[in-house]
Motif scaffolding. Structure first.
Motif, PDB file in Angstrom:
ATOM      1  N   PRO A  21     -12.769  -7.698  16.142  1.00 40.71           N
ATOM      2  CA  PRO A  21     -12.404  -8.368  14.880  1.00 40.71           C
ATOM      3  C   PRO A  21     -10.963  -8.055  14.467  1.00 40.71           C
ATOM      4  O   PRO A  21     -10.523  -6.909  14.520  1.00 40.71           O
ATOM      5  N   HIS A  22     -10.232  -9.085  14.083  1.00 36.65           N
ATOM      6  CA  HIS A  22      -8.864  -8.959  13.575  1.00 36.65           C
ATOM      7  C   HIS A  22      -8.722  -9.811  12.322  1.00 36.65           C
ATOM      8  O   HIS A  22      -9.393 -10.838  12.178  1.00 36.65           O
ATOM      9  N   VAL A  23      -7.858  -9.348  11.419  1.00 36.74           N
ATOM     10  CA  VAL A  23      -7.542 -10.125  10.217  1.00 36.74           C
ATOM     11  C   VAL A  23      -6.096 -10.589  10.301  1.00 36.74           C
ATOM     12  O   VAL A  23      -5.268  -9.962  10.968  1.00 36.74           O
ATOM     13  N   VAL A  24      -5.802 -11.702   9.637  1.00 34.60           N
ATOM     14  CA  VAL A  24      -4.440 -12.248   9.594  1.00 34.60           C
ATOM     15  C   VAL A  24      -3.925 -12.109   8.166  1.00 34.60           C
ATOM     16  O   VAL A  24      -4.624 -12.465   7.202  1.00 34.60           O
ATOM     17  N   VAL A  25      -2.721 -11.586   8.039  1.00 34.46           N
ATOM     18  CA  VAL A  25      -2.075 -11.435   6.726  1.00 34.46           C
ATOM     19  C   VAL A  25      -0.741 -12.165   6.771  1.00 34.46           C
ATOM     20  O   VAL A  25       0.090 -11.904   7.659  1.00 34.46           O
ATOM     21  N   ALA A  26      -0.537 -13.094   5.841  1.00 27.51           N
ATOM     22  CA  ALA A  26       0.738 -13.806   5.696  1.00 27.51           C
ATOM     23  C   ALA A  26       1.440 -13.267   4.462  1.00 27.51           C
ATOM     24  O   ALA A  26       0.890 -13.292   3.355  1.00 27.51           O
ATOM     25  N   VAL A  27       2.674 -12.766   4.638  1.00 29.54           N
ATOM     26  CA  VAL A  27       3.402 -12.061   3.570  1.00 29.54           C
ATOM     27  C   VAL A  27       4.688 -12.807   3.266  1.00 29.54           C
ATOM     28  O   VAL A  27       5.415 -13.227   4.179  1.00 29.54           O
ATOM     29  N   ARG A  28       4.974 -12.957   1.975  1.00 32.43           N
ATOM     30  CA  ARG A  28       6.221 -13.606   1.548  1.00 32.43           C
ATOM     31  C   ARG A  28       6.897 -12.711   0.504  1.00 32.43           C
ATOM     32  O   ARG A  28       6.497 -12.701  -0.660  1.00 32.43           O
ATOM     33  N   PRO A  29       7.936 -11.929   0.895  1.00 27.65           N
ATOM     34  CA  PRO A  29       8.652 -11.076  -0.082  1.00 27.65           C
ATOM     35  C   PRO A  29       9.485 -11.927  -1.036  1.00 27.65           C
ATOM     36  O   PRO A  29      10.045 -12.960  -0.641  1.00 27.65           O
ATOM     37  N   GLU A  30       9.542 -11.503  -2.263  1.00 22.85           N
ATOM     38  CA  GLU A  30      10.383 -12.188  -3.246  1.00 22.85           C
ATOM     39  C   GLU A  30      11.848 -11.992  -2.886  1.00 22.85           C
ATOM     40  O   GLU A  30      12.297 -10.889  -2.620  1.00 22.85           O
ATOM     41  N   GLY A  31      12.620 -13.067  -2.855  1.00 24.51           N
ATOM     42  CA  GLY A  31      14.033 -12.977  -2.489  1.00 24.51           C
ATOM     43  C   GLY A  31      14.278 -13.234  -1.024  1.00 24.51           C
ATOM     44  O   GLY A  31      15.414 -13.158  -0.560  1.00 24.51           O
ATOM     45  N   ALA A  33      -3.788  -5.897   0.767  1.00 23.33           N
ATOM     46  CA  ALA A  33      -3.404  -5.048  -0.366  1.00 23.33           C
ATOM     47  C   ALA A  33      -2.590  -3.854   0.105  1.00 23.33           C
ATOM     48  O   ALA A  33      -1.556  -3.515  -0.485  1.00 23.33           O
ATOM     49  N   ALA A  34      -3.050  -3.197   1.190  1.00 22.71           N
ATOM     50  CA  ALA A  34      -2.315  -2.034   1.694  1.00 22.71           C
ATOM     51  C   ALA A  34      -0.948  -2.434   2.222  1.00 22.71           C
ATOM     52  O   ALA A  34       0.059  -1.769   1.959  1.00 22.71           O
ATOM     53  N   LEU A  35      -0.886  -3.541   2.971  1.00 20.76           N
ATOM     54  CA  LEU A  35       0.390  -3.983   3.542  1.00 20.76           C
ATOM     55  C   LEU A  35       1.360  -4.390   2.443  1.00 20.76           C
ATOM     56  O   LEU A  35       2.545  -4.018   2.462  1.00 20.76           O
ATOM     57  N   SER A  36       0.895  -5.158   1.474  1.00 25.38           N
ATOM     58  CA  SER A  36       1.761  -5.620   0.383  1.00 25.38           C
ATOM     59  C   SER A  36       2.294  -4.453  -0.437  1.00 25.38           C
ATOM     60  O   SER A  36       3.468  -4.434  -0.819  1.00 25.38           O
ATOM     61  N   LYS A  37       1.456  -3.476  -0.701  1.00 26.57           N
ATOM     62  CA  LYS A  37       1.880  -2.322  -1.494  1.00 26.57           C
ATOM     63  C   LYS A  37       2.990  -1.548  -0.791  1.00 26.57           C
ATOM     64  O   LYS A  37       4.002  -1.178  -1.403  1.00 26.57           O
ATOM     65  N   GLU A  38       2.839  -1.319   0.517  1.00 28.63           N
ATOM     66  CA  GLU A  38       3.848  -0.546   1.245  1.00 28.63           C
ATOM     67  C   GLU A  38       5.160  -1.320   1.360  1.00 28.63           C
ATOM     68  O   GLU A  38       6.244  -0.759   1.146  1.00 28.63           O
ATOM     69  N   LEU A  39       5.084  -2.613   1.677  1.00 30.30           N
ATOM     70  CA  LEU A  39       6.308  -3.403   1.811  1.00 30.30           C
ATOM     71  C   LEU A  39       7.020  -3.550   0.469  1.00 30.30           C
ATOM     72  O   LEU A  39       8.251  -3.501   0.391  1.00 30.30           O
ATOM     73  N   SER A  40       6.271  -3.721  -0.608  1.00 34.77           N
ATOM     74  CA  SER A  40       6.873  -3.814  -1.938  1.00 34.77           C
ATOM     75  C   SER A  40       7.605  -2.536  -2.293  1.00 34.77           C
ATOM     76  O   SER A  40       8.700  -2.559  -2.872  1.00 34.77           O
ATOM     77  N   SER A  41       7.034  -1.383  -1.930  1.00 34.44           N
ATOM     78  CA  SER A  41       7.686  -0.102  -2.193  1.00 34.44           C
ATOM     79  C   SER A  41       8.957   0.048  -1.377  1.00 34.44           C
ATOM     80  O   SER A  41       9.964   0.560  -1.865  1.00 34.44           O
ATOM     81  N   VAL A  42       8.926  -0.427  -0.127  1.00 30.64           N
ATOM     82  CA  VAL A  42      10.100  -0.311   0.746  1.00 30.64           C
ATOM     83  C   VAL A  42      11.244  -1.188   0.257  1.00 30.64           C
ATOM     84  O   VAL A  42      12.403  -0.766   0.202  1.00 30.64           O
ATOM     85  N   LEU A  43      10.929  -2.428  -0.124  1.00 28.76           N
ATOM     86  CA  LEU A  43      11.970  -3.381  -0.516  1.00 28.76           C
ATOM     87  C   LEU A  43      12.364  -3.256  -1.976  1.00 28.76           C
ATOM     88  O   LEU A  43      13.444  -3.701  -2.363  1.00 28.76           O
ATOM     89  N   GLY A  44      11.490  -2.682  -2.803  1.00 31.05           N
ATOM     90  CA  GLY A  44      11.773  -2.615  -4.234  1.00 31.05           C
ATOM     91  C   GLY A  44      11.639  -3.974  -4.895  1.00 31.05           C
ATOM     92  O   GLY A  44      12.223  -4.215  -5.957  1.00 31.05           O
ATOM     93  N   ARG A  45      10.891  -4.882  -4.289  1.00 37.55           N
ATOM     94  CA  ARG A  45      10.690  -6.230  -4.849  1.00 37.55           C
ATOM     95  C   ARG A  45       9.205  -6.601  -4.718  1.00 37.55           C
ATOM     96  O   ARG A  45       8.473  -6.023  -3.920  1.00 37.55           O
TER      97      ARG A  45
END
Length: 635
Positions: free
Chosen positions: A412-422, A464-476
């Protein structure tokens, strides 16, 4: 009288000749003749004396000129000038003041014979005094007794200085060149003295020579500064050349170690010795691959991780918190590793340059050791890109390609599509590669989105985990949509499409910075799903009520149906159920315990009603075939 002139006799000897003749009884005509001869002789004597003084002054002036031609600095020249002026005119004190534009006035630059008041650095007020008069008239000015002379404007501050020095006679001559006054030369005595025309003329000549000498000294000082700057530049360039040669030599030595087959630990130890501090080499996930020395205990992993992302995005060493330096070891966009250096106390530019060279050498070694991994990373991106586009060739070859990449896409695999602001920038791409590698997944870029294929069965938790970490890294803020699980390669494309639809739905609903999966979107997620799973929707929405009914033999689900059918009135619902209203109230309280406090809010109430309707429809459809079979059997 002629004999006295030849003998350079003193003045009283001429008077004695007349006195002796008068004592000898000389007649009036004889005495008148002697007196006239005495007067003429004294005049001739005074003429000779002035000529001698002028000659002595000229000789002294020539000596002064000779002194002024020597290559003095400006400060030394001014000291020579005031010393020569005092001796040349036999005065008690001499000083020179030059105009300073920064202080909007004249400042004493050199003095000789001073007692205490007029010192170097004294600012001469521009509101009166002998110097101001000389500057305004652009000519010499003198006084026999300064404090009692009323022919010029006095200044209280200057008068106080003159009184403190005990000065009386004074002469001031402006220093000018090309009709521009640059300062004033002073000569002063502590007794009353009348400066004669010859002395004033000599002072003017001296001032003209001094002006030329000051100009020459200033030019010479400027030339000295330029020469000194050129010498410094030459030394700097020579040092830079030697440093560049040294860096090239070190770089060649490190490359030789790599080509000779040295392992990462040997190369790291050699680099740490050259850099003069503990050095750690880490993989993209932050795990230490090799180390020489021990980094400070105060090192914060999050600070180093943030600096590592900046270093890889900017392709240069950057300074992290705590004084550490972090350098990227990369091949193109592939993040091979990170170097963390605790530099010596005095870090110079060549240390940073050397750290960058060391990072390049270690990147070459990592690339040689992980050439397959670099190809693997590119193959991973290509594989995911083919999977989400539904490429037939990718599906035909997926087993072989996945095997080479050590992936099991039947899990089993899940797909996550992420769009950072900016938008997506270099730092996000570097982080995405590291995140996918860390979670044994795939990542690729699809338009304005980063797409991840990650092992797991819970798309909501993964996004949720991926978005939280990327948001912290980018500050957006980061918005994400997810779906899954996909349990075969062919299902990845539909799972990706569902994740994109969830992402677009979140944006359309104004949820920028949020995450969502079909399960979290409720009935909307059911509509967005490629293969709607009504059973999951019913279980997620009212499963707790249905399970309670099955275990306790209660009618909570029917109570909910009648409650909604009666417009949310417990009394009408009790009439329809043929029970007491208190019974309905107790059932509703139990339902609240099972579904939560917000089940009667409009959005959730709508989903509850839809789930009840779907559940009733499923029961009818399930009973239909059973009845038909029973009828055929009985017939």
């Amino acid at each position: 009288m002629l004999e006295l002139l030849v003998a350079e006799a003193p003045a009283d000897r001429y008077e004695k000749v007349v006195s002796d003749a008068r004592a000898d009884g000389a007649g009036p005509e004889r005495l008148a003749e002697l007196e006239r001869a005495r007067d003429l002789s004294l005049r001739i004597r005074d003429l000779f004396e002035r000529r001698r003084q002028r000659e002595a002054g000229l000789v002294a002036l020539v000596d002064t000129v000779r002194d002024l031609t020597l290559p003095y600095t400006l400060d030394t020249l001014l000291k020579v000038i005031v010393r020569r002026t005092r001796l040349l005119f036999g005065v008690d004190m001499s000083w020179v003041a030059l105009y300073d534009p920064q202080q909007d006035g004249s400042v004493v630059r050199a003095a000789d014979g001073q007692a205490s008041a007029i010192t170097v650095g004294f600012r001469v007020p521009m509101v009166g005094g002998l110097g101001l008069r000389a500057m305004k008239e652009a000519g010499p000015f003198s006084t026999s007794d300064y404090l009692v002379d009323e022919t010029f404007t006095h200044s209280e501050e200057i008068d106080a200085v003159v009184r403190a020095e005990g000065l009386r006679s004074m002469m001031a001559v402006p220093l000018q060149r090309d009709n521009e006054v640059s300062g004033v030369l002073y000569a002063a005595g502590r007794s009353v003295r009348h400066f004669g025309p010859d002395e004033i003329s000599l002072m003017v000549s001296l001032a003209d020579l001094v002006s030329v000498a000051i100009e020459k000294a200033r030019l010479l000082d400027g030339t000295r500064r330029e020469i000194a700057e050129l010498a410094e530049d030459t030394l700097r360039e020579r040092g830079s050349s030697q440093l560049a040669q040294q860096l090239r030599s070190i770089h060649s030595r490190l490359i030789d170690l790599v080509l000779a087959g040295s392992d990462l630990q040997v190369l790291t130890a050699e680099a740490a010795e050259l850099l003069g501090g503990p050095l750690s080499v880490r993989d993209p996930a932050g795990r230490e691959l090799a180390a020489a020395g021990v980094l400070p205990q105060s090192t914060v992993a999050d600070d180093v991780a943030a600096a590592a992302l900046d270093a890889h995005a900017e392709r240069r060493p950057v300074r992290a918190a705590g004084g550490l330096w972090v350098a990227p070891a990369a091949a193109g966009e592939e993040m091979l590793g990170t170097l963390v250096l605790a530099p010596p106390e005095e870090t110079e530019e060549h240390h940073v340059q050397l750290l960058g060279m060391v990072a390049q050498c270690i990147a070459i070694l990592l690339l040689m050791q992980r050439s397959a991994a670099v190809a693997d990373g590119q193959a991973r991106d290509e594989l995911l890109r083919d999977l989400i586009t539904g490429s037939p060739s990718a599906l035909e070859q997926v087993a072989e390609r996945a095997r080479r990449l050590s992936l099991d896409l039947d899990e089993p695999h899940v797909v996550v599509a992420v769009r950072p602001e900016g938008g997506i920038q270099g730092r996000a791409l570097v982080w995405a590669s590291a995140y996918a590698h860390r979670h044994r997944g795939l990542r690729t870029l699809a338009g304005d989105c980063l797409v991840f294929l990650l092992p797991g069965t819970d798309p909501g938790a993964a996004s949720a985990a991926l978005s939280k970490e990327l948001s912290s890294v980018l500050g957006r803020r980061v918005t994400a949509g997810s779906s899954g699980p996909a349990e075969c390669p062919a299902a990845v494309v539909t799972t990706y499409q569902e994740a994109r639809r969830c992402l677009d739905a979140v944006v359309a609903l104004g949820g920028i910075g949020s995450t969502a999966s079909p399960q979290e979107l409720g009935f909307l997620g059911l509509l967005l799903s490629e293969n709607p799973n009504t059973g999951d929707f019913i279980s997620h929405t009212i499963g707790a009520v249905l399970d309670y009914d099955n275990l306790q033999r209660t009618e909570l689900a029917r109570t909910l149906e009648e409650y909604f059918a009666s417009g949310g009135s417990p009394t009408y619902a009790a009439e329809r159920l043929h029970v007491h209203p208190n019974t309905v109230s107790r059932r509703l309280e139990r339902i609240t315990e099972l579904l939560g406090e917000k089940w009667q809010e409009p959005a959730q109430a709508l989903e509850v009603q839809l789930a009840l309707q779907l559940h009733r429809t499923r029961r009818v459809l399930q009973r239909g075939p059973d009845r038909r079979r029973a009828d055929r059997t009985s017939g």
